[in-house]
Design an enzyme around this catalytic site. Structure first.
Site, PDB file in Angstrom:
ATOM      1  CB  SER A  23     -26.605 -41.316 -21.211  1.00 42.20           C
ATOM      2  OG  SER A  23     -27.090 -40.979 -19.918  1.00 42.20           O
ATOM      3  CE  LYS A  74     -19.150 -37.055 -14.991  1.00 43.51           C
ATOM      4  NZ  LYS A  74     -19.057 -38.299 -14.201  1.00 43.51           N
ATOM      5  CG  ASP A 110     -20.033 -38.871 -10.621  1.00 40.71           C
ATOM      6  OD1 ASP A 110     -21.169 -39.278 -10.931  1.00 40.71           O
ATOM      7  OD2 ASP A 110     -19.232 -38.392 -11.451  1.00 40.71           O
ATOM      8  CB  ALA A 136      -6.046 -39.681 -10.872  1.00 45.13           C
ATOM      9  CB  ALA A 139     -14.837 -41.515 -12.411  1.00 39.57           C
TER      10      ALA A 139
HETATM   11  P1  NAP Z   1     -11.487 -39.899 -17.629  1.00 42.38           P
HETATM   12  O1  NAP Z   1     -11.667 -38.569 -16.991  1.00 42.38           O
HETATM   13  O2  NAP Z   1     -11.247 -39.985 -19.092  1.00 42.38           O
HETATM   14  O3  NAP Z   1     -10.251 -40.615 -16.853  1.00 42.38           O
HETATM   15  C1  NAP Z   1      -9.798 -41.853 -17.268  1.00 42.38           C
HETATM   16  C2  NAP Z   1      -8.924 -42.462 -16.175  1.00 42.38           C
HETATM   17  O4  NAP Z   1      -8.666 -43.824 -16.511  1.00 42.38           O
HETATM   18  C3  NAP Z   1      -7.563 -41.800 -16.025  1.00 42.38           C
HETATM   19  O5  NAP Z   1      -7.179 -41.907 -14.688  1.00 42.38           O
HETATM   20  C4  NAP Z   1      -6.684 -42.661 -16.949  1.00 42.38           C
HETATM   21  O6  NAP Z   1      -5.331 -42.646 -16.594  1.00 42.38           O
HETATM   22  C5  NAP Z   1      -7.259 -44.020 -16.655  1.00 42.38           C
HETATM   23  N1  NAP Z   1      -7.090 -45.007 -17.749  1.00 42.38           N
HETATM   24  C6  NAP Z   1      -7.555 -44.940 -19.013  1.00 42.38           C
HETATM   25  N2  NAP Z   1      -7.284 -46.072 -19.675  1.00 42.38           N
HETATM   26  C7  NAP Z   1      -6.612 -46.884 -18.810  1.00 42.38           C
HETATM   27  C8  NAP Z   1      -6.069 -48.172 -18.919  1.00 42.38           C
HETATM   28  N3  NAP Z   1      -6.173 -48.901 -20.051  1.00 42.38           N
HETATM   29  N4  NAP Z   1      -5.476 -48.711 -17.810  1.00 42.38           N
HETATM   30  C9  NAP Z   1      -5.400 -47.999 -16.662  1.00 42.38           C
HETATM   31  N5  NAP Z   1      -5.901 -46.756 -16.517  1.00 42.38           N
HETATM   32  C10 NAP Z   1      -6.505 -46.207 -17.589  1.00 42.38           C
HETATM   33  O7  NAP Z   1     -12.748 -40.856 -17.364  1.00 42.38           O
HETATM   34  P2  NAP Z   1     -13.683 -40.826 -16.076  1.00 42.38           P
HETATM   35  O8  NAP Z   1     -14.776 -39.837 -16.277  1.00 42.38           O
HETATM   36  O9  NAP Z   1     -12.825 -40.721 -14.879  1.00 42.38           O
HETATM   37  O10 NAP Z   1     -14.383 -42.268 -16.140  1.00 42.38           O
HETATM   38  C11 NAP Z   1     -13.694 -43.443 -15.724  1.00 42.38           C
HETATM   39  C12 NAP Z   1     -14.672 -44.620 -15.724  1.00 42.38           C
HETATM   40  O11 NAP Z   1     -15.692 -44.425 -14.758  1.00 42.38           O
HETATM   41  C13 NAP Z   1     -15.403 -44.817 -17.053  1.00 42.38           C
HETATM   42  O12 NAP Z   1     -15.426 -46.211 -17.317  1.00 42.38           O
HETATM   43  C14 NAP Z   1     -16.795 -44.291 -16.782  1.00 42.38           C
HETATM   44  O13 NAP Z   1     -17.769 -44.945 -17.570  1.00 42.38           O
HETATM   45  C15 NAP Z   1     -16.968 -44.651 -15.315  1.00 42.38           C
HETATM   46  N6  NAP Z   1     -17.956 -43.813 -14.590  1.00 42.38           N
HETATM   47  C16 NAP Z   1     -19.041 -44.414 -14.038  1.00 42.38           C
HETATM   48  C17 NAP Z   1     -19.953 -43.671 -13.305  1.00 42.38           C
HETATM   49  C18 NAP Z   1     -21.140 -44.343 -12.681  1.00 42.38           C
HETATM   50  O14 NAP Z   1     -22.063 -43.642 -12.232  1.00 42.38           O
HETATM   51  N7  NAP Z   1     -21.168 -45.653 -12.594  1.00 42.38           N
HETATM   52  C19 NAP Z   1     -19.771 -42.296 -13.137  1.00 42.38           C
HETATM   53  C20 NAP Z   1     -18.635 -41.705 -13.701  1.00 42.38           C
HETATM   54  C21 NAP Z   1     -17.733 -42.478 -14.433  1.00 42.38           C
HETATM   55  P3  NAP Z   1      -4.341 -41.477 -17.114  1.00 42.38           P
HETATM   56  O15 NAP Z   1      -4.482 -40.356 -16.122  1.00 42.38           O
HETATM   57  O16 NAP Z   1      -3.010 -42.121 -17.088  1.00 42.38           O
HETATM   58  O17 NAP Z   1      -4.807 -41.105 -18.497  1.00 42.38           O
END
Ligand code: NAP
Length: 287
Positions: A23, A74, A110, A136, A139
């Protein structure tokens, strides 16, 4: 004459997650605190996978004033708070908790972080545009409400598991109606036509997976944002450039969501530009 208070007396904040070592929030909040003259500390706290609630309570009991919440907690965070902001309620997830004397509160910054980074950072006014949101999870849930509020013509939510995209769409249907936004959802191959802004809010980059968007979905000169940053985001950013889009990583969003959290805790708003520049320089030096 002023005296520095010993560190033990400073207001304590933290980011709680699992994993949490990566982080950048401690760097960002330390920079905000210096800029604003706020007397606070900010640390990383690793919460056991089955021990989020206990870890938050222990941090608050030890004098913590508030915390950020990151993966995978979250969705658990709102239930801890007596007051949950409208945007956190809509998302069903929170990335900020505050431990005020009159009760705990939860917020989700976010989405507003992403919207500010796109409008102010990238200079793309979202109003009237076609948006494709891929992902979905936590994030995606956090950013959809504020994206709708920015007034695009349409938002398409696409996800590897289409049912999760549908659920997210249904949760936001009334919000989209209220803002006159056409909201649709489906599988990764469901989007049709070209989009002005493509947002990869999936974990595909983190997982080292293929870019989950067909190049034909990019309008000429589209903005293509990956919420990831650093080396894992590189394949998506290179893909965007190779197909005539303007690439943008998630660092700007990271700093903007932190600034909104800082405002919630401290009541003052830091300038984000210099902190984003310093963070980018730090990460490039480490690469
Ligand atoms: P999460 O709750 O674990 O959700 C993961 C999402 O990605 C789900 O929709 C999942 O689909 C999909 N997914 C996983 N692997 C995939 C693949 N190989 N191909 C296509 N879809 C895939 O994670 P999250 O918290 O949403 O975070 C998602 C990303 O956002 C991460 O990379 C995180 O680092 C980034 N993020 C950045 C910030 C920022 O401030 N920049 C803030 C928050 C998050 P399914 O539903 O099918 O499992």
């Amino acid at each position: 004459m002023t005296h520095d208070r010993p560190e033990a007396d400073l207001d304590r904040y933290a980011v709680l997650g699992n994993p949490v070592a990566h982080s950048q929030s401690p760097f960002i909040h330390a920079a905000f605190a210096r800029q604003m003259g706020e007397r606070m500390t900010y640390e990383r706290v690793l919460a056991p996978m089955d021990g989020f609630v206990e870890t938050v309570r222990a941090f608050a009991a030890a004098g913590g004033c508030g915390c950020n919440v990151t993966v995978p907690f979250k969705f658990e965070a709102p239930a801890l708070a007596a007051r949950v902001s409208a945007r956190a309620r809509l998302a069903g997830a929170a990335n900020v908790l505050g431990f005020d004397a009159d009760g705990w509160w939860a917020d989700n910054t976010d989405g507003i972080g992403l919207v500010r980074d796109i409008i102010d950072g990238a200079g793309v006014p979202l109003r009237g545009l076609r948006l494709l949101l891929v992902g979905a999870g936590g994030a995606g849930a956090g950013v959809l409400g504020p994206l709708i509020e920015a007034g695009p013509a349409e938002v398409m939510v696409a996800n590897r598991t289409p049912e999760r995209a549908q659920t997210l769409m249904l949760r936001h249907a009334a919000w989209a109606d209220q803002h006159g936004v056409r909201l649709q959802a489906g599988a990764l191959d469901a989007p049709a036509g070209r989009f002005d802004v493509v947002i990869n809010a999936s974990a595909s980059s983190l997982a080292g997976g293929a870019v989950p968007v067909a190049p034909g979905r990019l309008a000429d000169g589209a903005l293509a944002v990956d919420l990831m940053y650093g080396a894992p985001a590189r394949p998506f950013l290179d893909w965007a450039s190779a197909h005539g889009a303007r690439p943008r990583d998630g660092l700007g969003m990271l700093v903007e969501q932190a600034a909104e959290a800082f405002f919630g805790w401290r009541g003052c708003r830091p300038e984000t530009g210099p902190v984003l520049a310093a963070l980018r320089e730090r990460l490039e030096a480490k690469a």
